[in-house]
Design an enzyme around this catalytic site. Structure first.
Site, PDB file in Angstrom:
ATOM      1  N   HIS A 143       0.979   5.181   1.336  1.00 50.30           N
ATOM      2  CA  HIS A 143       0.392   6.160   2.257  1.00 50.30           C
ATOM      3  C   HIS A 143       0.495   7.549   1.641  1.00 50.30           C
ATOM      4  CE1 HIS A 143       0.406   3.724   6.051  1.00 50.30           C
ATOM      5  NE2 HIS A 143       1.408   3.099   5.475  1.00 50.30           N
ATOM      6  N   HIS A 152       0.840  -1.199   0.000  1.00 53.43           N
ATOM      7  CA  HIS A 152       0.000   0.000   0.000  1.00 53.43           C
ATOM      8  C   HIS A 152       0.870   1.242   0.000  1.00 53.43           C
ATOM      9  CE1 HIS A 152       0.663  -1.459   4.107  1.00 53.43           C
ATOM     10  NE2 HIS A 152       0.740  -0.192   4.456  1.00 53.43           N
TER      11      HIS A 152
END
Ligand code: 5GP
Ligand code: ZN
Length: 138
Positions: free
Chosen positions: A101, A99
């Site tokens: 951020h 992922h």
């Protein structure tokens, strides 16, 4: 039912506060924000680390990053924004589904971002660069 929390969010079996979705990626607000507007962007297919991803999928993952960063930063009235991507627990990765951020920043927000720089030895840099170049497959 997949065990991975982000695979479950992608599958729709766990809710999220969705910001953006296309065939390859999903973006939603972090449930434990470290600043207002803290956003996550994930590939729909499960990958642990960026090194495991085919280049085309990396490109598809990063495609909406600039537009997302601009919208998030303006929406929350931030002065800056960090775009971070952690690979492996040693690098701070907790959720084992790759992922990105996006973390909005304000002056004196207390989050900091100062990593200690060390003086480089030119011979060491040359050895490291050679070791990297022989392994690099773009
Ligand atoms: P990491 O520490 O792995 O780089 O970041 C994982 C991030 O995912 C953390 O900031 C955490 O708050 C967020 N997170 C973990 N579980 C959930 C969830 O179920 N929903 C949402 N929206 N964010 C989550
Ligand atoms: Zn997953």
């Amino acid at each position: 039912m997949p065990e991975c929390i982000f695979c479950r969010i992608v599958a729709g079996s766990i809710p999220c506060t969705k910001l953006y979705e296309d065939a390859h990626v999903l973006s939603f607000l972090d449930i434990g924000p470290i600043s207002p507007g803290h956003t996550l962007l994930v590939p729909k297919r499960h990958y642990g680390a960026i090194m495991e991803m085919p280049a085309g999928e990396v490109a598809a993952l990063f495609k909406p990053v600039a537009a997302l960063a601009a919208a998030v930063k303006t929406a929350v009235g931030a002065e800056g924004i960090n775009v971070l991507q952690n690979n492996g627990p040693t690098a701070g990765q907790v959720v084992p589904h790759l992922h990105i951020h996006l973390i909005p920043r304000w002056p004196d927000d207390g989050l900091g971002f100062r990593w200690p720089a060390r003086e480089a030895d030119a011979a060491v840099l040359a050895r490291q660069a050679e070791a990297i170049r022989v392994l690099l497959k773009v």
